[in-house]
Design a protein around this motif. Sequence first.
Motif, mmCIF file in Angstrom:
data_model
loop_
_atom_site.group_PDB
_atom_site.id
_atom_site.type_symbol
_atom_site.label_atom_id
_atom_site.label_comp_id
_atom_site.label_asym_id
_atom_site.label_seq_id
_atom_site.Cartn_x
_atom_site.Cartn_y
_atom_site.Cartn_z
ATOM 1 N N SER A 127 -112.340 -12.560 -67.962
ATOM 2 C CA SER A 127 -112.105 -11.155 -68.284
ATOM 3 C C SER A 127 -110.699 -10.949 -68.847
ATOM 4 C CB SER A 127 -112.321 -10.262 -67.061
ATOM 5 O OG SER A 127 -111.390 -10.560 -66.063
ATOM 6 N N GLU B 258 -114.193 -13.528 -63.620
ATOM 7 C CA GLU B 258 -115.020 -12.643 -62.806
ATOM 8 C C GLU B 258 -115.790 -13.518 -61.818
ATOM 9 O OE1 GLU B 258 -115.178 -9.311 -63.298
ATOM 10 O OE2 GLU B 258 -114.746 -8.927 -65.416
ATOM 11 N N LEU C 277 -111.758 -11.102 -58.584
ATOM 12 C CA LEU C 277 -111.185 -11.793 -59.736
ATOM 13 C C LEU C 277 -110.390 -13.002 -59.268
ATOM 14 C CD1 LEU C 277 -109.801 -8.685 -61.678
ATOM 15 C CD2 LEU C 277 -111.828 -10.004 -62.271
#
Lengths: 250, 308
Positions: A144, A158, A163
């Motif tokens: 991401s 992700e 995260l």
Amino acid sequence: MKVLVPIKRVIDYNVKVRVKADNSNVDLANVKMAINPFCEIAVEEAVRLKEAGIATEVIAVSVGDKSCQEQLRTALALGADRAIQIETDEKLDALNIAKLLQKIVDEEQPQLVILGKQSIDSDNNQTGQMLAALTGMAQGTFASEVKVEGDKVNVTREVDSGLQTIALNLPAIVTTDLRLNEPRYASLPNIMKAKRKPLVVMPAADFGIDLSPRSKLIKVTPPATRKAGIIVDSVDTLIEKLKNEAKVIS
Amino acid sequence: MSILVFAEHDNSTLKADTLKTVAAAQAIGGDIHILVAGSDCQSVAQEAAKVNGVSKVIVADSPAYEHQLAENISLLVTELAADYEHILATALTTGKNFMPRVAALLDVAQISDIIAVESSDTFVRPIYAGNAIATVQSLDSKKVITVRPTGFDPVATDGSAEVVAIDSVTDAGISSHVSDQLSVSERPDLGAASIVISGGRGMQNGDNFKLLEGIADKLGAAIGASRAAVDAGFVPNDMQVGQTGKIVAPDLYIAVGISGAIQHLAGMKDSKIIVAINKDAEAPIFQVADYGIVGDLFDVLPELEGKL
């Protein structure tokens, strides 16, 4: 640095696919095709790296028959500099695709290879990781955020629990997740310009790789269908049904 | 014939979905070993030893495995692979990340996301966002497989396997962990919850997801979202249910303000009971819902929370 972006031609994501009557496969005759959405995000990320002065050249590559040139032209219109079609009429396993891409990596020596995390047709989620293994590169999957810093790239991934940020030595492989960026629309002048950008065709047979299939598709069937239920007229009825009929709440 | 199952864990507890992957291994049939690769992960090994149908737990305990970096884990699994005909991992972020790397290192294909086992070489898996179901036969001598947890029921945990530590450390040295930004939630895990309530574009913004929280608290439910809600920035991606997000199959799934795009249905249509709340009576979500309410979610949700 060079950035290589392998892309795939797939069914348009708005189209609901149908299974053939003989259960041999899905029916793709006269179905609208497009660049795989995650691959489009990969192209966009590479073009942004070029615009930021980090990448010097963006090369799009696709494995398939002549029709995938359409998606390579799309990538060129989005900002890739040149394209390579590895030509084959066969539907290849991800491992064989990765082996073909490995040859392109050997030849082009990109510092970064950006791919979509999965294609929306076979839903395999394999090619990027396999290419990483074959080339001995580190991988940042489901990205991401991608930040190139010196001889490393920091990739925010992700993962199921949130995260995760990892640092990879370059050259490296990145696979894209949805939130990495929002791809631009190709402008008409850029679509026209893309027609004149170089597109090289290389027959897969010339790569000297054993491309024999690793799996056999026995059959394809439609999924079990759910039958539509009922519309209830009030929240009270809903709660009553969930408690007494479905027995899923107490 | 032996099967190696890779354990999903966080170095302290075994993820329950691993029990479903063991169920898939039992369906294949053979001597089942579990690999626990992590750092300071002895408690996970003890849990894994109790998993039914498992004869041996192999523990690789090293800082190199703490964050399950694909480069290091794949080398470890590849090193162990010689003794196994099947290698299985759960199709969650860790397994999806390193397993194709294992397959490529072994020069075999991977069969992703299986939902059923037909025989020791033939497996069933959804393709095209679950709009087609493929039966695939592996032609390789070694099978590298990821297992979709919703396809299998967990095995019990009253077994007692032997635990064997190995001191092999495979550190590729090309990647390192920087940081984690984990979602903190008091609610059950999306993949494990028996009730899930999800919001879509109809929620209009992230703040309105609070309307789901009160209901989730009353039901002990997890909160999910459609890709549209994630794309619009309402909520983080780890809440996404769908083809490219999480696949869930709870007893009760409540879809709020979700139209029912095929990509979303791919992630939830195996739920036991589906409830849809949407103001558009034509929304495709009603075609898969057991119970539907056609109405404005901003009226329906507070009423539902009040009456539960």
